[in-house]
Design a protein around this motif. Structure first.
Motif, PDB file in Angstrom:
ATOM      1  N   PHE A  65      14.714  -7.232  -7.959  1.00 43.78           N
ATOM      2  CA  PHE A  65      15.351  -7.780  -6.750  1.00 43.78           C
ATOM      3  C   PHE A  65      14.914  -6.971  -5.520  1.00 43.78           C
ATOM      4  CE2 PHE A  65      19.055  -8.171  -3.868  1.00 43.78           C
ATOM      5  CZ  PHE A  65      19.165  -9.548  -3.802  1.00 43.78           C
ATOM      6  N   HIS A  66      14.915  -5.653  -5.655  1.00 46.73           N
ATOM      7  CA  HIS A  66      14.479  -4.751  -4.583  1.00 46.73           C
ATOM      8  C   HIS A  66      13.028  -5.066  -4.182  1.00 46.73           C
ATOM      9  CE1 HIS A  66      14.099  -0.519  -2.835  1.00 46.73           C
ATOM     10  NE2 HIS A  66      12.848  -0.914  -2.923  1.00 46.73           N
ATOM     11  N   GLU A  67      12.165  -5.139  -5.184  1.00 47.14           N
ATOM     12  CA  GLU A  67      10.735  -5.347  -4.937  1.00 47.14           C
ATOM     13  C   GLU A  67      10.496  -6.744  -4.365  1.00 47.14           C
ATOM     14  OE1 GLU A  67       8.036  -3.264  -4.339  1.00 47.14           O
ATOM     15  OE2 GLU A  67       9.608  -2.200  -5.396  1.00 47.14           O
ATOM     16  N   MET A  68      11.238  -7.724  -4.896  1.00 46.40           N
ATOM     17  CA  MET A  68      11.101  -9.098  -4.442  1.00 46.40           C
ATOM     18  C   MET A  68      11.446  -9.214  -2.950  1.00 46.40           C
ATOM     19  SD  MET A  68       9.880 -11.387  -5.927  1.00 46.40           S
ATOM     20  CE  MET A  68       9.562 -12.665  -6.922  1.00 46.40           C
ATOM     21  N   SER A  69      12.460  -8.480  -2.524  1.00 44.52           N
ATOM     22  CA  SER A  69      12.872  -8.598  -1.126  1.00 44.52           C
ATOM     23  C   SER A  69      11.785  -8.037  -0.198  1.00 44.52           C
ATOM     24  CB  SER A  69      14.214  -7.917  -0.890  1.00 44.52           C
ATOM     25  OG  SER A  69      14.164  -6.595  -1.305  1.00 44.52           O
ATOM     26  N   HIS A  70      11.116  -6.939  -0.621  1.00 48.24           N
ATOM     27  CA  HIS A  70       9.954  -6.470   0.159  1.00 48.24           C
ATOM     28  C   HIS A  70       8.921  -7.593   0.289  1.00 48.24           C
ATOM     29  CE1 HIS A  70      10.792  -2.230   0.474  1.00 48.24           C
ATOM     30  NE2 HIS A  70      10.814  -2.008  -0.812  1.00 48.24           N
ATOM     31  N   SER A  71       8.613  -8.188  -0.863  1.00 47.49           N
ATOM     32  CA  SER A  71       7.535  -9.176  -0.905  1.00 47.49           C
ATOM     33  C   SER A  71       7.852 -10.413  -0.084  1.00 47.49           C
ATOM     34  CB  SER A  71       7.268  -9.598  -2.355  1.00 47.49           C
ATOM     35  OG  SER A  71       6.869  -8.486  -3.099  1.00 47.49           O
ATOM     36  N   PHE A 156      17.326   7.058  -2.849  1.00 45.27           N
ATOM     37  CA  PHE A 156      16.053   7.691  -3.202  1.00 45.27           C
ATOM     38  C   PHE A 156      14.908   7.063  -2.420  1.00 45.27           C
ATOM     39  CE2 PHE A 156      12.186   7.725  -5.847  1.00 45.27           C
ATOM     40  CZ  PHE A 156      11.945   9.092  -5.807  1.00 45.27           C
ATOM     41  N   ASN A 157      14.929   5.734  -2.297  1.00 45.23           N
ATOM     42  CA  ASN A 157      13.832   5.072  -1.588  1.00 45.23           C
ATOM     43  C   ASN A 157      13.862   5.334  -0.091  1.00 45.23           C
ATOM     44  OD1 ASN A 157      11.900   3.377  -3.198  1.00 45.23           O
ATOM     45  ND2 ASN A 157      13.833   2.847  -4.165  1.00 45.23           N
ATOM     46  N   LEU A 158      15.011   5.771   0.429  1.00 39.16           N
ATOM     47  CA  LEU A 158      15.084   6.071   1.861  1.00 39.16           C
ATOM     48  C   LEU A 158      14.611   7.485   2.191  1.00 39.16           C
ATOM     49  CD1 LEU A 158      18.375   4.279   2.953  1.00 39.16           C
ATOM     50  CD2 LEU A 158      16.045   3.803   3.722  1.00 39.16           C
ATOM     51  N   LEU A 164       7.192   6.073  -0.274  1.00 40.92           N
ATOM     52  CA  LEU A 164       8.543   5.543  -0.479  1.00 40.92           C
ATOM     53  C   LEU A 164       8.946   4.734   0.763  1.00 40.92           C
ATOM     54  CD1 LEU A 164      10.339   8.665  -1.983  1.00 40.92           C
ATOM     55  CD2 LEU A 164       9.572   6.626  -3.189  1.00 40.92           C
ATOM     56  N   ASP A 165       9.950   3.879   0.612  1.00 46.73           N
ATOM     57  CA  ASP A 165      10.351   3.016   1.725  1.00 46.73           C
ATOM     58  C   ASP A 165      10.734   3.828   2.966  1.00 46.73           C
ATOM     59  OD1 ASP A 165       9.960   0.926   0.031  1.00 46.73           O
ATOM     60  OD2 ASP A 165      12.053   0.820  -0.589  1.00 46.73           O
ATOM     61  N   GLY A 166      11.449   4.944   2.746  1.00 45.04           N
ATOM     62  CA  GLY A 166      11.831   5.798   3.870  1.00 45.04           C
ATOM     63  C   GLY A 166      10.597   6.343   4.589  1.00 45.04           C
TER      64      GLY A 166
HETATM   65 ZN    ZN Z   1      11.140  -0.294  -1.988  1.00 43.89          ZN
END
Ligand code: ZN
Length: 373
Positions: A65-71, A156-158, A164-166
């Motif tokens: 779900f996390h990865e899908m939202s980026h895409s 963690f991703n921030l 990383l996303d952050g």
């Molecule tokens: Zn991410």
């Protein structure tokens, strides 16, 4: 490499890296035999295993779900997504190019942690509702863990270390301020490597203080982040070096071409022996129709060389086998990669052969650029 295709969601192919299979078992095992039995005592082991399996499944779905939202945000901003690979502690969306502007990058990067945070709140609400409805520990326990892990995933991703996303958010901000994606990536990647060093140091500390498994996780994630930070900086440097280069700047111009109605006898005598190349583009009315190499001719007995023609044994040009001279080299790289070939014919606007370009040409160009830097 080492990935299983799971299928398509919203038209985006999802792949599962083999490391995820290992993580799946590790997480499920830890939850079923250690975490849940310690947190919720007195339940039968079969209940813990069921809780472990359900939690692991939703953990996996949460990362997707996390990865899908980026895409999906990327695609809405005109950046095509080729596929998503889920591996280790997250996933990577294979995007065909870097975002064009810091604002797009900002939106893309923020989408993932926002999605995880949303899931954290969602599972938290499910847990509270279940508890109020009088549901037992198996249900509230699973919901509580999923709420916790999604908030942890967002946090963690921030962490502001690229990739990383952050780190991407940080890069987008510096990019906005300085106008240079290369400098922004350098700084954000340095942050990433700094975070990696902290993770590894923290992991060593945990190992020395008898938290072996947690410590090894930290070290592993730190090492992984360090590799990713280095790799993504180099990738940006390379694509920057190539971004203004056209195919015609790299190609070998005006290759010797062979008409397709030639007999094999003449092809050997007048081309292969005379020019010493191992392959030639084949043309019909000046237009490229295929490629012929010595191995195509070797299959034909010498006695038939006067009657068999080049068009009968050449390898015909498939879809996407030619590239236009005015295209960017980045298009060329994608094309070479997709077709798993190491050379392409280059044509001009009238579809006449203008040159030939190989992986070696690109490598040579990059070596010169790097040496002059
Ligand atoms: Zn991410």
């Amino acid at each position: 490499m080492g990935a299983i295709r799971l299928g398509k969601i919203f038209g985006i192919e999802v792949r599962l890296h083999f490391s995820w299979v290992i993580i799946f078992f590790l997480v499920g095992y830890t939850l079923s035999f250690f975490y849940f039995p310690e947190q919720y005592e007195g339940l039968p082991q079969s209940t813990y295993i069921t809780m472990g399996l359900i939690t692991t499944f939703f953990f996996f779905a949460s990362i997707l779900f996390h990865e899908m939202s980026h895409s999906l945000v990327a695609r809405r901003n005109g950046i095509p997504i080729r596929f998503i690979t889920l591996f280790v502690f997250g996933g990577v969306s294979s995007i065909a190019k870097e975002p064009d502007s810091p604002n797009v990058e900002l939106k893309m990067a923020a989408a993932g942690p926002a999605a995880s945070l949303f899931l954290g709140v969602f599972f938290g609400a499910v847990g509270v509702a279940a508890a109020l409805a009088g549901a037992g520990a198996p249900i509230t326990g699973v919901a509580a863990y999923l709420a916790f892990i999604n908030v942890l995933l967002a946090a963690f991703n921030l962490v502001p270390g690229f990739p990383l996303d952050g780190g991407r958010l940080l890069r987008a901000l510096i990019w906005k301020l300085t106008g240079s994606i290369q400098r922004a990536t350098k700084i954000a990647a340095d942050f990433g490597r700094g975070v990696a060093v902290l993770l590894i140091a923290g992991g060593l500390f945990l190992v020395l203080t008898n938290y072996l498994v947690n410590g090894l996780w930290f070290i592993f994630i730190g090492w992984f982040l360090d590799q990713a930070a280095r790799g993504s900086y180099q990738q940006v440097v390379v694509s920057q070096a190539l971004s203004r280069v056209l195919v015609r700047d790299l190609m070998t111009p005006d290759p010797v071409t062979m008409p397709d109605d030639l007999t094999l006898r003449r092809a050997v005598d007048e081309y292969f022996l005379a020019h010493k190349h191992s392959g030639f583009p084949v043309t019909r009315n000046e237009e490229p129709v295929g490629v012929i190499s010595l191995s195509d001719i070797r299959h034909v007995p010498q006695g038939e060389w006067d009657s068999v023609r080049v068009s009968q044994v050449m390898e015909p040009l498939g879809h996407g086998a030619v590239v236009e001279a005015d295209n960017h080299v980045t298009d060329l790289l994608t094309r070479l990669h997709d077709r798993e070939t190491d050379r392409l014919l280059v044509v001009d606007r009238n579809h006449h052969i203008a040159g030939i370009v190989t992986n070696d040409d690109i490598a040579r160009y990059l070596r010169v650029q790097v040496a002059l830097r």
